[in-house]
Structures are given as C-alpha cells and as structure tokens.
Design an enzyme around this catalytic site. Structure first.
Site, PDB file in Angstrom:
ATOM      1  N   CYS A   1      72.081   1.738  12.087  1.00  0.00           N
ATOM      2  CA  CYS A   1      70.978   2.293  11.073  1.00  0.00           C
ATOM      3  C   CYS A   1      70.408   3.719  11.935  1.00  0.00           C
ATOM      4  O   CYS A   1      70.108   3.584  13.089  1.00  0.00           O
ATOM      5  CB  CYS A   1      69.756   1.035  10.932  1.00  0.00           C
ATOM      6  SG  CYS A   1      68.347   1.866  10.403  1.00  0.00           S
TER       7      CYS A   1
ATOM      8  N   CYS B   1      61.675   4.197  12.578  1.00  0.00           N
ATOM      9  CA  CYS B   1      61.086   3.203  11.764  1.00  0.00           C
ATOM     10  C   CYS B   1      60.433   2.300  12.638  1.00  0.00           C
ATOM     11  O   CYS B   1      59.158   1.960  12.355  1.00  0.00           O
ATOM     12  CB  CYS B   1      62.260   2.552  10.879  1.00  0.00           C
ATOM     13  SG  CYS B   1      61.774   1.124  10.206  1.00  0.00           S
TER      14      CYS B   1
ATOM     15  N   CYS C   1      68.644   0.000   3.683  1.00  0.00           N
ATOM     16  CA  CYS C   1      67.820  -0.706   4.564  1.00  0.00           C
ATOM     17  C   CYS C   1      68.890  -1.877   5.026  1.00  0.00           C
ATOM     18  O   CYS C   1      69.071  -2.581   4.115  1.00  0.00           O
ATOM     19  CB  CYS C   1      66.522  -0.991   4.833  1.00  0.00           C
ATOM     20  SG  CYS C   1      65.945  -2.132   5.965  1.00  0.00           S
TER      21      CYS C   1
ATOM     22  N   GLN D   1      57.465 -16.000   0.823  1.00  0.00           N
ATOM     23  CA  GLN D   1      58.159 -15.679   1.817  1.00  0.00           C
ATOM     24  C   GLN D   1      59.322 -14.688   1.542  1.00  0.00           C
ATOM     25  O   GLN D   1      59.736 -14.873   0.525  1.00  0.00           O
ATOM     26  CB  GLN D   1      58.867 -17.085   2.394  1.00  0.00           C
ATOM     27  CG  GLN D   1      57.533 -18.034   3.200  1.00  0.00           C
ATOM     28  CD  GLN D   1      57.339 -17.739   4.644  1.00  0.00           C
ATOM     29  OE1 GLN D   1      57.611 -16.376   4.998  1.00  0.00           O
ATOM     30  NE2 GLN D   1      56.544 -18.412   5.246  1.00  0.00           N
TER      31      GLN D   1
ATOM     32  N   TYR E   1      46.047 -22.909   3.816  1.00  0.00           N
ATOM     33  CA  TYR E   1      46.487 -21.611   3.652  1.00  0.00           C
ATOM     34  C   TYR E   1      47.699 -21.667   2.823  1.00  0.00           C
ATOM     35  O   TYR E   1      48.909 -21.023   3.213  1.00  0.00           O
ATOM     36  CB  TYR E   1      47.183 -21.075   5.046  1.00  0.00           C
ATOM     37  CG  TYR E   1      46.178 -21.282   6.308  1.00  0.00           C
ATOM     38  CD1 TYR E   1      45.199 -20.284   6.464  1.00  0.00           C
ATOM     39  CD2 TYR E   1      46.076 -22.295   7.232  1.00  0.00           C
ATOM     40  CE1 TYR E   1      44.295 -20.476   7.592  1.00  0.00           C
ATOM     41  CE2 TYR E   1      45.280 -22.348   8.125  1.00  0.00           C
ATOM     42  CZ  TYR E   1      44.305 -21.315   8.425  1.00  0.00           C
ATOM     43  OH  TYR E   1      43.457 -21.376   9.446  1.00  0.00           O
TER      44      TYR E   1
ATOM     45  N   GLU F   1      43.466 -22.199  -0.666  1.00  0.00           N
ATOM     46  CA  GLU F   1      44.074 -20.769  -0.567  1.00  0.00           C
ATOM     47  C   GLU F   1      42.820 -19.757  -0.762  1.00  0.00           C
ATOM     48  O   GLU F   1      42.263 -19.949  -1.724  1.00  0.00           O
ATOM     49  CB  GLU F   1      45.243 -20.230  -1.270  1.00  0.00           C
ATOM     50  CG  GLU F   1      45.547 -18.924  -1.418  1.00  0.00           C
ATOM     51  CD  GLU F   1      45.861 -18.389  -0.017  1.00  0.00           C
ATOM     52  OE1 GLU F   1      45.574 -17.266   0.288  1.00  0.00           O
ATOM     53  OE2 GLU F   1      46.642 -18.806   0.719  1.00  0.00           O
TER      54      GLU F   1
ATOM     55  N   ASP G   1      49.743 -23.315   7.582  1.00  0.00           N
ATOM     56  CA  ASP G   1      50.750 -22.369   7.768  1.00  0.00           C
ATOM     57  C   ASP G   1      49.808 -20.971   7.691  1.00  0.00           C
ATOM     58  O   ASP G   1      49.768 -20.215   6.754  1.00  0.00           O
ATOM     59  CB  ASP G   1      51.721 -22.280   6.467  1.00  0.00           C
ATOM     60  CG  ASP G   1      52.775 -21.192   6.443  1.00  0.00           C
ATOM     61  OD1 ASP G   1      52.630 -20.407   7.459  1.00  0.00           O
ATOM     62  OD2 ASP G   1      53.563 -20.980   5.863  1.00  0.00           O
TER      63      ASP G   1
ATOM     64  N   CYS H   1      54.171 -18.341  12.211  1.00  0.00           N
ATOM     65  CA  CYS H   1      55.117 -17.014  12.403  1.00  0.00           C
ATOM     66  C   CYS H   1      54.439 -16.151  13.651  1.00  0.00           C
ATOM     67  O   CYS H   1      55.110 -15.406  13.885  1.00  0.00           O
ATOM     68  CB  CYS H   1      54.725 -16.088  11.266  1.00  0.00           C
ATOM     69  SG  CYS H   1      52.836 -15.680  10.712  1.00  0.00           S
TER      70      CYS H   1
END
Length: 402
Positions: free
Chosen positions: A24, A30, A107, A231, A260, A282, A330, A357
C-alpha cells in the site's frame, strides 16, 4: 511431499503475503493499517500474544480465528473530500490524528466496488460544478461520501454528505452515477451543516431507492440504514456471533437480554436459533427502528426492542428484580460502565457472553466482575475482525462459580 518441501511452500506463501501487505503506497500517511509491515500469520501471532498478555489471568486463551482471505473485507467505506491549493479535488481518509486528507483511490481492506464508486463521484463533481466543503471557511457542498454494501445480497447504498440541503442538478447527478454503477440500489443525501467531527448529520433525503439496504448474516436478514451500526466484516462477524451463540448454550426456554444491540443482530440470531424470549436495548434510535423491522423481516415474535442507554436500562430492570437467564453484552470500544456491571451482578443471570472490540477495556470490566461477584471466566476466544490493523475482538463466556 517432504517436510522440507512443506516448509519451503509455507515460507514462499508468507513472503508473498508480506509483500502484498506492505504494498500500500499510503499506509504510513493513512495510519489505518498499523500492521502492514507484518505477514498475515505474523499479525495473528501478534494479536494472540496481545490477548494472552492482557487476559491470561482469567483463563486459557483459545487460538485466534483468522481469515482465509484477509483483503477487501470492509463492507462500509467512507471518504472525506477536499480541494487543495492547486484546485485538485482529493478524496480519501484523514491522516491519523489530523484533519489532513490523504488521497486514496483503492484500499486493500475496503470493498473494491465501494472504492470505485467514490472515485467516480469525485470525477463527476467538476462537470456538475459541485464544490467540496472547506472546514476553515465553512463553505462548499460535498463533505463526505459513504458507501455500504451487503455482501450476501449485493445491495449497495451511496450516501452523499453535504453541508447544505440545496443540491443543484441532483436528479442528473444521481442518473449519471447510476449509469456508471447500476449495482447501486439506493442513494441518500445526508445534510450536515455543523462544525463537527461527526460524519453524518441528523437530516437526510432519499434521492433514489428505498433508503436502506439489506444483508444476510447467520441465516437472518438485516436492514441497514445510513446511521445504523452493522459490523464491517461480515465474514468474520458470522464467526464471532456463531461463537457467542455457541457459548450461550441456548435450549429454548431462556429469557435473553441483548444489550448494546445495534440493529438487533445478536438478539435476532439468538431468537431464531433457540432462545425463548429476547429483549434488546440500544441508544441509537435509527438502529432500534431497523431492529424492529429486522425482527418482522425474520418473522420473529419472541423478541422486543427498547431505545435507551444500556447502563440505565440495566439499572432500572435490576430494581424491578428481573432475572434474565442469559445476557449478551457488546459495548463500544470504551467498554461497559460501572452502572451496567453492578446492575448485571444484581440481576445474576446464569450466563454472560461478553463480545469485546478492545481487550484493554475487556480486562478492566472482567476485573470488576470477578472482584465483585461469583462469576468466573470459562472461555476466551479471540477473532480477527480487522486484518492489517491492531484491533482484535474477543468473545468471553462467564458463568457463576459452581
């Protein structure tokens, strides 16, 4: 084949992978792909070590689940637009930690069709005399372009984020982009006149199509709006959510709380694959509306959704002495809150499935739960949702001490 031959083939594959990762031309500017200098097997090893370092005190960390093809996996692509001093229009991403736009035409981790659509929009602007927005003068028209694609359905959404509701020749512009890309199923103008770091504004106008796209995940159909969270790697999301459902060990009579919940993905999959009764909560109103439609689209009557802050919702439910059997959580990268976790402990569900995450905030939240309750970590499963970046997801199973 001899062991020497096998090793040689593995070395060649790793070398090829490493060369591809590092090809890349803008990855240093970036800053989005922090692990471009590593081959994919090396990336997985790096992430595995990171999770072990942070979570080893809670139990065994299973081997990370990687991708067979870790390229062009992002189904959501957004680009900022900018005109330089020479009058050239640039589209791309903000350099890490700045508002300097780095030009990107393609990309390695973004959907290839989405990249081509963004380049086409940029090339169309001059012929329609449309300008780009200037953050300093707060003048100009186009701020961002967002493309979302359903990998299973091939439906494509194009969102044009503008600083003003006035869109000269909008019908002709939409016609021109559709002639180039008939795959686009809906075009939306989102109006964001504010001085803000947020990409999307509150108002939007559907210029073509139904204003949303749909995708299929784990056998369920989901409606995706411009502002709702979905996602970005559907291939690995099926792996991630599959593990979450597996850990929950649903038998058909459980009351499940999906916190969530976004557009209801985990809860709807649970409702369709074994849960007795599911409640989702949510904060994002657009996501809740999509979740309700998603439940209808999947012909589910055993799931309900509420709009509200997950922590406050948990606190109110805990006061009513409600006791769900399974809680899916989550949270965003910042992790959960003490209000949420303390209410979770008071509810005392048999099973907690934490989808994270961020292993750093996951460690913090697990420490709180272990210290203040009888919950113990039973399983830790890392999943590589974002190849070539430093991010890693984990699914953790917690149950009470037997």
């Amino acid at each position: 084949m001899s062991q020497t031959g096998k090793n040689t083939n593995r070395q060649r594959a790793a070398a090829s992978n490493k060369a591809k990762c590092g090809s890349c031309p803008v990855h240093k500017k970036c800053g989005g792909c922090q692990l471009q200098n590593l081959s994919y097997p090396e990336q997985l090893s790096f992430k595995q070590s990171k999770v072990i370092r942070l979570l080893k005190d809670f139990g065994k960390v299973e081997p990370i689940i990687g991708m067979e093809n870790p390229y062009h996996y992002r189904n959501k692509v957004q680009a900022a637009f900018y005109t330089n001093r020479q009058g050239k229009i640039i589209s791309g991403v903000y350099q890490s930690g700045t508002h300097h736009v780095v030009g990107v035409d393609s990309c390695q981790i973004e959907d290839e069709l989405a990249d081509k659509i963004i380049v086409a929009v940029r090339k169309l602007l001059p012929s329609f005399r449309l300008t780009t927005y200037n953050e300093d003068t707060r003048k100009g028209f186009l701020r961002h372009v967002l493309v979302k694609r359903g990998f299973a359905t091939d439906e494509v959404m194009l969102v044009l984020v503008t600083a003003t509701p006035v869109f000269p020749s909008k019908n002709n512009f939409v016609k021109a982009i559709l002639e180039r890309f008939p795959q686009i199923t809906t075009v939306i103008q989102n109006i964001n006149p504010h001085k803000t770091n947020l990409v999307l504004g509150d108002r939007q106008v559907v210029l073509y199509g139904k204003g949303y796209i749909e995708d299929v995940l784990c056998g369920c159909r989901f409606r995706i709006s411009p502002k709702s969270f979905y996602q970005i790697n559907p291939v690995q999301t099926e792996v991630l959510y599959g593990k979450a459902i597996e850990f929950a060990q649903l038998k058909g009579d459980e009351t499940v709380l999906d916190t969530y919940c976004g557009i209801g993905t985990i809860g709807i999959i649970a409702a369709k694959h074994g849960a007795g009764n599911v409640v989702g909560v949510e904060l994002n109103g657009d996501a809740v509306r999509d979740a309700v439609q998603n439940a209808k689209a999947n012909s589910l009557t055993n799931i309900r959704f509420f709009k509200g802050d997950a922590g406050e919702f948990m606190r109110d439910v805990a006061k009513e002495d409600e006791r769900p059997d399974v809680v899916f959580m989550d949270p965003p990268r910042a992790g959960s809150t003490e209000t949420f976790l303390s209410s979770l402990i008071k509810m005392s569900p048999k099973t907690v499935v934490y989808v994270s995450c961020s292993p750093e905030t996951l460690r913090r939240d697990l420490q709180y739960l272990i210290k203040n309750s009888e919950y113990k970590v039973r399983k830790i499963q890392p999943v590589d949702m974002f190849p070539h970046t430093a991010h890693v997801e984990c699914v953790v199973l917690l149950t009470k001490e037997r």
